[in-house]
Design an enzyme around this catalytic site. Structure first.
Site, PDB file in Angstrom:
ATOM      1  N   SER A  22      -1.290   3.685  10.441  1.00 56.00           N
ATOM      2  CA  SER A  22      -1.504   2.845  10.822  1.00 56.00           C
ATOM      3  C   SER A  22      -1.252   1.701  11.017  1.00 56.00           C
ATOM      4  CB  SER A  22      -3.704   2.955  10.676  1.00 56.00           C
ATOM      5  OG  SER A  22      -3.150   2.012   9.131  1.00 56.00           O
ATOM      6  N   TYR A  56      -2.983  -1.410  10.332  1.00 50.39           N
ATOM      7  CA  TYR A  56      -2.656  -1.577   9.757  1.00 50.39           C
ATOM      8  C   TYR A  56      -2.199  -1.779   8.813  1.00 50.39           C
ATOM      9  CZ  TYR A  56      -4.131  -2.115   4.371  1.00 50.39           C
ATOM     10  OH  TYR A  56      -3.678  -2.147   3.344  1.00 50.39           O
ATOM     11  N   HIS A  57      -1.738  -0.200   8.229  1.00 49.04           N
ATOM     12  CA  HIS A  57      -0.401   0.394   6.827  1.00 49.04           C
ATOM     13  C   HIS A  57       0.760  -0.409   7.640  1.00 49.04           C
ATOM     14  CE1 HIS A  57      -3.308   2.986   5.906  1.00 49.04           C
ATOM     15  NE2 HIS A  57      -3.106   2.597   4.540  1.00 49.04           N
ATOM     16  N   THR A  86       1.152  -1.311  -0.127  1.00 49.26           N
ATOM     17  CA  THR A  86       0.205  -0.204  -0.209  1.00 49.26           C
ATOM     18  C   THR A  86       0.750   1.098   0.096  1.00 49.26           C
ATOM     19  OG1 THR A  86      -1.822   0.453   1.290  1.00 49.26           O
ATOM     20  CG2 THR A  86      -0.208  -0.141   2.682  1.00 49.26           C
ATOM     21  N   LYS A 132       1.378  -3.628   6.793  1.00 49.71           N
ATOM     22  CA  LYS A 132       2.311  -4.010   5.114  1.00 49.71           C
ATOM     23  C   LYS A 132       3.650  -4.090   5.319  1.00 49.71           C
ATOM     24  CE  LYS A 132      -1.813  -4.817   2.752  1.00 49.71           C
ATOM     25  NZ  LYS A 132      -2.308  -5.665   2.870  1.00 49.71           N
TER      26      LYS A 132
HETATM   27  P1  NAD Z   1     -11.089  -7.036   1.274  1.00 51.19           P
HETATM   28  O1  NAD Z   1     -11.020  -7.680   2.579  1.00 51.19           O
HETATM   29  O2  NAD Z   1     -12.244  -7.104   0.542  1.00 51.19           O
HETATM   30  O3  NAD Z   1     -10.586  -8.520   0.857  1.00 51.19           O
HETATM   31  C1  NAD Z   1      -9.590  -9.383   1.515  1.00 51.19           C
HETATM   32  C2  NAD Z   1     -10.016 -11.250   1.221  1.00 51.19           C
HETATM   33  O4  NAD Z   1      -8.625 -11.659   2.432  1.00 51.19           O
HETATM   34  C3  NAD Z   1     -11.500 -11.499   2.390  1.00 51.19           C
HETATM   35  O5  NAD Z   1     -12.496 -11.539   1.591  1.00 51.19           O
HETATM   36  C4  NAD Z   1     -11.355 -11.534   3.805  1.00 51.19           C
HETATM   37  O6  NAD Z   1     -12.268 -13.114   3.752  1.00 51.19           O
HETATM   38  C5  NAD Z   1      -9.348 -12.254   2.915  1.00 51.19           C
HETATM   39  N1  NAD Z   1      -8.874 -12.424   4.064  1.00 51.19           N
HETATM   40  C6  NAD Z   1      -8.227 -11.875   5.170  1.00 51.19           C
HETATM   41  N2  NAD Z   1      -7.556 -12.980   6.235  1.00 51.19           N
HETATM   42  C7  NAD Z   1      -7.556 -13.305   5.652  1.00 51.19           C
HETATM   43  C8  NAD Z   1      -6.976 -14.998   5.878  1.00 51.19           C
HETATM   44  N3  NAD Z   1      -6.335 -14.865   7.055  1.00 51.19           N
HETATM   45  N4  NAD Z   1      -6.631 -16.070   4.838  1.00 51.19           N
HETATM   46  C9  NAD Z   1      -7.491 -15.846   4.377  1.00 51.19           C
HETATM   47  N5  NAD Z   1      -8.238 -15.278   3.387  1.00 51.19           N
HETATM   48  C10 NAD Z   1      -8.328 -14.040   4.455  1.00 51.19           C
HETATM   49  O7  NAD Z   1     -10.019  -5.740   0.827  1.00 51.19           O
HETATM   50  P2  NAD Z   1      -9.764  -5.376  -0.522  1.00 51.19           P
HETATM   51  O8  NAD Z   1     -10.328  -3.795  -0.341  1.00 51.19           O
HETATM   52  O9  NAD Z   1     -10.093  -6.532  -1.744  1.00 51.19           O
HETATM   53  O10 NAD Z   1      -8.329  -5.557  -0.385  1.00 51.19           O
HETATM   54  C11 NAD Z   1      -7.838  -7.131  -0.537  1.00 51.19           C
HETATM   55  C12 NAD Z   1      -5.871  -6.389  -1.079  1.00 51.19           C
HETATM   56  O11 NAD Z   1      -5.344  -5.324  -1.242  1.00 51.19           O
HETATM   57  C13 NAD Z   1      -5.722  -5.798   0.884  1.00 51.19           C
HETATM   58  O12 NAD Z   1      -4.212  -7.111   1.188  1.00 51.19           O
HETATM   59  C14 NAD Z   1      -5.597  -4.663   1.246  1.00 51.19           C
HETATM   60  O13 NAD Z   1      -4.294  -4.590   2.397  1.00 51.19           O
HETATM   61  C15 NAD Z   1      -4.643  -4.296  -0.364  1.00 51.19           C
HETATM   62  N6  NAD Z   1      -5.074  -2.835  -0.615  1.00 51.19           N
HETATM   63  C16 NAD Z   1      -6.384  -2.442  -0.923  1.00 51.19           C
HETATM   64  C17 NAD Z   1      -6.930  -1.135  -1.375  1.00 51.19           C
HETATM   65  C18 NAD Z   1      -8.432  -0.746  -1.513  1.00 51.19           C
HETATM   66  O14 NAD Z   1      -8.764   0.615  -1.328  1.00 51.19           O
HETATM   67  N7  NAD Z   1      -9.109  -1.398  -1.068  1.00 51.19           N
HETATM   68  C19 NAD Z   1      -5.564  -0.413  -1.885  1.00 51.19           C
HETATM   69  C20 NAD Z   1      -4.677  -0.874  -1.288  1.00 51.19           C
HETATM   70  C21 NAD Z   1      -4.354  -2.111  -1.216  1.00 51.19           C
HETATM   71  N1  USQ Z   2     -10.670  10.227   4.536  1.00 54.53           N
HETATM   72  C1  USQ Z   2     -12.200  11.303   4.095  1.00 54.53           C
HETATM   73  N2  USQ Z   2     -13.882  10.965   5.074  1.00 54.53           N
HETATM   74  C2  USQ Z   2     -13.923   9.209   4.767  1.00 54.53           C
HETATM   75  C3  USQ Z   2     -13.332   8.957   5.160  1.00 54.53           C
HETATM   76  C4  USQ Z   2     -11.775   9.188   4.554  1.00 54.53           C
HETATM   77  O1  USQ Z   2     -11.959  12.447   4.413  1.00 54.53           O
HETATM   78  O2  USQ Z   2     -15.124   9.543   4.762  1.00 54.53           O
HETATM   79  C5  USQ Z   2      -9.740  10.815   3.966  1.00 54.53           C
HETATM   80  C6  USQ Z   2      -8.633   9.782   5.240  1.00 54.53           C
HETATM   81  O3  USQ Z   2      -8.600  10.671   6.731  1.00 54.53           O
HETATM   82  C7  USQ Z   2      -7.876   9.754   4.786  1.00 54.53           C
HETATM   83  C8  USQ Z   2      -8.120   9.273   3.616  1.00 54.53           C
HETATM   84  O4  USQ Z   2      -9.523  10.166   2.813  1.00 54.53           O
HETATM   85  O5  USQ Z   2      -6.606  11.007   4.484  1.00 54.53           O
HETATM   86  C9  USQ Z   2      -8.041   8.004   2.795  1.00 54.53           C
HETATM   87  O6  USQ Z   2      -8.818   7.163   3.800  1.00 54.53           O
HETATM   88  P1  USQ Z   2      -9.408   5.969   3.008  1.00 54.53           P
HETATM   89  O7  USQ Z   2      -9.873   5.156   3.940  1.00 54.53           O
HETATM   90  O8  USQ Z   2     -10.460   6.028   1.657  1.00 54.53           O
HETATM   91  O9  USQ Z   2      -8.020   5.119   3.065  1.00 54.53           O
HETATM   92  P2  USQ Z   2      -7.139   4.265   4.064  1.00 54.53           P
HETATM   93  O10 USQ Z   2      -7.595   4.355   5.518  1.00 54.53           O
HETATM   94  O11 USQ Z   2      -5.333   5.028   3.616  1.00 54.53           O
HETATM   95  O12 USQ Z   2      -6.765   2.847   3.411  1.00 54.53           O
HETATM   96  C10 USQ Z   2      -7.361   2.040   1.738  1.00 54.53           C
HETATM   97  C11 USQ Z   2      -7.864   1.067   1.937  1.00 54.53           C
HETATM   98  C12 USQ Z   2      -6.828   0.685   1.797  1.00 54.53           C
HETATM   99  C13 USQ Z   2      -5.304   0.357   1.106  1.00 54.53           C
HETATM  100  C14 USQ Z   2      -5.438   2.527   1.304  1.00 54.53           C
HETATM  101  C15 USQ Z   2      -4.151   2.441   0.499  1.00 54.53           C
HETATM  102  O13 USQ Z   2      -9.102   0.342   3.000  1.00 54.53           O
HETATM  103  O14 USQ Z   2      -6.576  -1.037   2.381  1.00 54.53           O
HETATM  104  O15 USQ Z   2      -4.136   0.138   1.611  1.00 54.53           O
HETATM  105  O16 USQ Z   2      -6.181   3.003   0.935  1.00 54.53           O
HETATM  106  S1  USQ Z   2      -3.118   4.041   0.879  1.00 54.53           S
HETATM  107  O17 USQ Z   2      -4.255   4.910   1.435  1.00 54.53           O
HETATM  108  O18 USQ Z   2      -2.447   4.186  -0.902  1.00 54.53           O
HETATM  109  O19 USQ Z   2      -2.293   3.396   1.445  1.00 54.53           O
END
Ligand code: NAD
Ligand code: USQ
Length: 395
Positions: free
Chosen positions: A182, A184-185, A147, A188
């Site tokens: 966070s 979470y981040h 990410t 990663k």
């Molecule tokens: P999502 O939660 O919709 O999908 C993740 C899936 O992984 C879920 O279906 C969950 O059940 C499965 N999972 C989680 N832990 C598991 C485990 N231990 N064993 C087996 N399955 C497991 O999330 P998403 O938005 O599709 O994101 C997918 C990936 O991409 C994540 O790693 C996330 O960090 C990354 N990512 C997402 C975004 C975004 O904006 N959606 C941006 C950047 C990175």
């Molecule tokens: N934000 C608002 N209003 C909202 C929601 C979010 O202002 O209602 C702001 C947040 O404060 C933040 C930005 O929008 O500054 C992005 O927030 P987000 O919730 O869209 O994204 P983030 O928490 O960073 O996480 C999401 C995905 C995660 C992925 C990440 C990519 O949930 O899986 O890793 O985006 S990145 O941000 O590039 O790390």
């Protein structure tokens, strides 16, 4: 030579399911793994995706009915080594695309339990994968979803994974410093370090895709049948900012801009997630290489995004208001941000940009489901710095 075998971890998720269908449609031999934990977390928090999801079994059946193609499916937990090891041994994938993690920053910031869970789930799952691939198929290409938030918001340009540093007259190319915002981040970041170590030490092929925030409701494959939809969230925990703004606009709720809205991030259309992951798979990393791509197509501030959604709303004859709400997160609201993203462009990425027409199209899709929105789940509640009760203070 047979068809390329692709294993999609997290294949029931927002990105994993469209990815599995995309590769299947392109003729790859696709297997997916998921433990359905996202569906359980939704129940725990009392939230639902915008469009109800069929079971994973039904999705896979519907895919075969509609296309005549099949996607193999294993339900199990990647943190269970015996489970993932048996899948890797059986499938012997050419490429693993690893999405199978807890993806939400707010979920990880709820409390100690959720922070620990997120890091154990994500870091242990990836470690298990590394060990299993090394023992069964060390030639497999690991494509890992990282990410952009791993880098945080430094006051210098963000490079793709590495930076050349000159120190006391000597120079080295080192991993780019990480200052995520966070737990979470941070999970990663830990994954990236473990993967870099494994590539360097065991000669594995790894691509880390530092993806920005994804937006989008559908892909060509999700549109083929009602049971092929993907999981689109708008709640404060799992919804990402553009997707949330679309639902808020569709419901007439003022857009929840956190703080001043000056937070700048990288964004991409879900269609470009599919394109980037395919480009990475078709152009694998070399043995011993930990290759990093910054995967986003445009940068916006949160305030600029809100303005785009307002403009799109106006074109559709809707008044959309934006409202600055107290920022629940600990993050800079005014900062420098310039990130390099040449790697995927060099491989041929053709970005889908966030034009007002694209926002209108997504807004129209969301409006069709606006009646089912649970407004209660939209309001931000998870605080990065919880308020302390003075009565709890320990002397
Ligand atoms: P999502 O939660 O919709 O999908 C993740 C899936 O992984 C879920 O279906 C969950 O059940 C499965 N999972 C989680 N832990 C598991 C485990 N231990 N064993 C087996 N399955 C497991 O999330 P998403 O938005 O599709 O994101 C997918 C990936 O991409 C994540 O790693 C996330 O960090 C990354 N990512 C997402 C975004 C975004 O904006 N959606 C941006 C950047 C990175
Ligand atoms: N934000 C608002 N209003 C909202 C929601 C979010 O202002 O209602 C702001 C947040 O404060 C933040 C930005 O929008 O500054 C992005 O927030 P987000 O919730 O869209 O994204 P983030 O928490 O960073 O996480 C999401 C995905 C995660 C992925 C990440 C990519 O949930 O899986 O890793 O985006 S990145 O941000 O590039 O790390």
């Amino acid at each position: 030579m047979g068809r390329q075998r692709i294993l999609v971890l997290g294949g029931d998720g927002y990105l994993g399911w469209p990815t599995a269908m995309h590769f299947s449609a392109a003729g790859f031999d696709v297997t997916l793994v998921d433990n359905l934990s996202k569906r359980r977390w939704e129940q725990e928090l009392g939230v639902k995706p915008l469009i109800p999801l069929p079971t994973l079994l039904r999705r896979v059946e519907a895919w075969t009915e509609v296309t005549g193609r099949s996607i193999r499916c294993y339900v199990g937990d990647i943190t269970n080594f015996d489970f993932i090891d048996s899948v890797i041994a059986e499938v012997r994938p050419d490429t693993v695309i690893h999405y199978g993690e807890q993806p939400s920053a707010p979920f990880s910031m709820r409390d100690r339990e959720h922070a620990v869970f997120t890091q154990v789930n994500n870091v242990v799952g990836t470690l298990n994968l590394i060990f299993s691939v090394y023992s069964h198929c060390a030639d497999t290409h690991l494509v890992k979803l990282g990410t952009m938030g791993e880098y945080g918001t430094p006051d210098i340009d963000i490079e793709e994974g590495y930076i050349t540093v000159t120190h006391k007259g000597r120079q080295d190319r080192l991993p780019y410093p990480k200052q995520p915002h966070s737990f979470y981040h941070l999970s990663k970041v830990h994954d990236s370090h473990n993967l870099l170590f494994a590539a360097r030490t065991w000669n594995l092929k790894v691509t880390d895709l530092n993806q920005g925030v994804v937006y989008g409701v559908s892909t060509p494959e999700t549109r083929l049948h009602g049971d092929l939809v993907t999981s689109f969230h708008y709640d404060e925990t799992f919804g990402t900012v553009i997707n949330r703004f679309l639902v808020q606009a569709a419901r007439g709720i003022p857009l929840t801009v956190y703080g001043s809205g000056g937070q700048r991030r990288g964004f991409l259309n879900i269609l470009d997630t599919l394109q980037c992951v395919e480009l990475a798979c078709r152009n694998p990393a070399l043995p011993g290489e930990f290759r990093v791509f910054n995967q986003f197509t445009e940068e916006f501030t949160v305030g600029e995004l809100a303005d785009k959604v307002r403009l799109a709303g106006a074109q559709l004859g809707r008044e959309v208001k934006k409202e600055s709400v107290e920022n629940p997160r600990f993050e800079k609201e005014s900062h420098y941000y310039a990130a390099t993203r040449t790697g995927l462009m060099d491989l041929g990425l053709e970005p889908h940009l966030l034009t007002i027409d694209v926002v209108c199209e997504m807004l129209n899709e969301v409006i069709g489901h606006a009646e089912d929105v649970n407004e209660e789940s939209v309001w931000p509640k998870t605080l990065w710095v919880p308020k302390r009760d003075p009565a709890d203070a320990r002397v």
